[in-house]
Scaffold this active site. Structure first.
Site, PDB file in Angstrom:
ATOM      1  CE1 TYR A  42       0.636   3.071  10.558  1.00 37.86           C
ATOM      2  CE2 TYR A  42       0.473   0.679  11.356  1.00 37.86           C
ATOM      3  CZ  TYR A  42      -0.366   2.017  10.699  1.00 37.86           C
ATOM      4  OH  TYR A  42      -1.007   1.556  10.303  1.00 37.86           O
TER       5      TYR A  42
ATOM      6  CG  HIS B  20      -1.740  -1.458   1.299  1.00 35.59           C
ATOM      7  ND1 HIS B  20      -2.210  -1.625   2.789  1.00 35.59           N
ATOM      8  CD2 HIS B  20      -2.353  -1.730   0.677  1.00 35.59           C
ATOM      9  CE1 HIS B  20      -2.452  -2.977   2.874  1.00 35.59           C
ATOM     10  NE2 HIS B  20      -2.949  -3.304   1.494  1.00 35.59           N
TER      11      HIS B  20
END
Length: 466
Positions: free
Chosen positions: A136, A73
């Site tokens: 993240y 992605h």
């Protein structure tokens, strides 16, 4: 799991521009371990390719089983990925427009390493140990309007050598349906807004950057920078650059009550609004400045470090705008002088007088250099593409400084007319019979520039022949 303790913080480049791997110092003993997962000052100082990307959200992905595979992605934001526990194999594919589209990089990550993934680079992770979790940071919030770019995990072109074959691991049905590289539409750059699109510089910027879906050219009719609600006028997180070429430039009219209000509105209030938007959204703000921020009393050229000392209202508003832009984290102040481009200007006026047989009187005690609007636009493009240091950058043509009188004579000569038809006059005498307010002008408008290029005479000849 074995973690290497005591690494030196460092940044490693990869074949994908902007994608960098970090070695992180992890401190551990029998009780466990500790690391600074994201330490802004240390990490941005460790490598030029690691930007201060301004994270706004922290996410965690937990994976039960070995072989859990996610991706590929590419999101419309930057992300910084670091393993909290366990170990992962990562694969990254550049899905941005450009020469490196399709470039692949793979590596393993454990708690002693991290990776910065720039916007548009596809990322995928396969867990190599059970109970693996990675965090993240991202510099934008999720939005239903966000545009992603996907690539099939098994794409033959990318040829990713997965540690655990894809037919043996857990993959979502959605990830299996993503297109091959040949069918992927590359992710375009972040949007760019160029204000003052109808002016001389605005038209030059359009010629320089071209017409693309991600570039927006705006006039006052399209976007009023002084209107309330500018912060919500666009989804500003989608923009990477604002080039502000809009300005109030009627130097003498600015000395009137109405002109003073208009000048402060366009050159200060509007600039402050753009600076606020740029700062809040991590946008690079390019602002065009003027030689009028100086009083012209200096002997020799003005440098990018000289302190502003404007004489009139116009110069005061430009200096105020510069001061505002200087505190935007990502900014370029492009200072120029005596700009000529597509539209009405001194050179076109002189050429018209020459053709009509008029013998003009032209000021001979103001000194500077001409600058083509196209050269300013080209310099702005270079600053952005090269990632030049932020701050003030002077842009003018080269050659020995000259007066407006000298420029007028050169215009007459280049257009086939007798330059002796032009006569010189002092600034004071020229404006002695003026009907309305007159702004004081700097007598010295010479700017020191690192890359002057062609002389102003050469650029003038090119301009008149175009």
């Amino acid at each position: 799991m074995s973690i290497e303790f005591g690494k030196t913080l460092s940044v490693r480049r990869t074949p994908i521009p902007g994608l960098v791997v970090l070695d992180l110092p992890v401190h551990g003993d029998a009780r466990g371990w500790f690391k600074e997962n994201w330490q802004r000052a240390k990490m941005t100082a460790a490598g030029i390719d690691l930007p201060d990307f301004g994270p706004v959200q922290n996410n965690i992905s937990f994976n039960d089983a070995v072989g859990t595979t996610r991706g590929i992605h590419a999101e419309p934001w930057d992300k910084y990925v670091s393993v909290a526990t366990g170990r992962i194999f990562g694969a990254w594919v550049d899905l941005r427009e450009g020469d490196t589209f399709g470039a692949v990089f793979t590596t393993e990550l454990d708690p002693s390493s991290a990776i910065f993934v720039p916007r548009g680079v596809g990322n995928s992770y396969q867990t190599l140990e059970p109970d693996t979790a990675y965090t993240y940071l991202v510099n934008d919030h999720w939005s239903p309007d966000a545009t992603y770019t996907f690539l099939n995990l098994a794409d033959e072109t990318a040829s990713i050598d997965w540690p655990i074959p894809l037919d043996e691991v857990e993959i979502s049905a959605k990830d299996k349906e993503h297109p091959r590289l040949a069918d992927v539409v590359p992710m375009p750059p972040k949007k760019m807004l160029i204000t003052g699109a109808n002016g001389q510089l605005g038209r030059a910027l359009r010629a320089e950057f071209g017409d693309h879906p991600w570039i927006e050219y705006a006039s006052r009719e399209d976007l009023d920078l002084t209107a309330p609600g500018l912060d919500a006028a666009r989804r500003w997180r989608d923009y990477g650059t604002i080039i502000n070429s809009a300005a109030y430039t009627s130097v003498d009219q600015a000395e009137t009550p109405e002109g003073r209000r208009d000048a402060w509105s366009a050159n200060v209030t509007a600039v402050a609004a753009l600076a606020r938007v740029a700062t809040a959204n991590g946008i690079t703000l390019v602002h065009v400045s003027s030689d009028y921020v100086f009083d012209g009393d200096k002997t020799g050229p003005y440098t990018s470090d000289d302190v502003a000392s404007p004489l009139g209202v116009y110069g005061q508003t430009k200096a105020a705008g510069d001061a505002i832009v200087s505190v935007v984290p990502r900014h370029y102040i492009v200072r120029t002088s005596w700009v000529i481009g597509d539209g009405r200007n001194f050179v076109r006026t002189m050429a018209g007088l020459a053709e009509r047989g008029v013998d003009p009187k032209v000021v001979d005690d103001q000194t500077g250099r001409l600058t083509l609007a196209s050269d300013v636009a080209s310099r702005i493009a270079h600053l952005l593409r090269s990632g030049a240091p932020i701050g003030v950058h002077n842009v003018t043509s080269g050659g020995e400084p000259a007066s407006w009188y000298d420029v007028a004579r050169e215009v007459f000569r280049l257009t086939g007319h007798d330059p002796d038809r032009v006569s010189g006059v002092s600034t004071d005498d020229y404006f002695a019979a003026a009907d309305g307010p007159v702004s004081r002008r700097p007598r010295n408008s010479v700017l020191e520039t690192a890359d002057p290029g062609a002389t102003w005479q050469q650029r003038l000849a090119e301009y008149l022949s175009s």
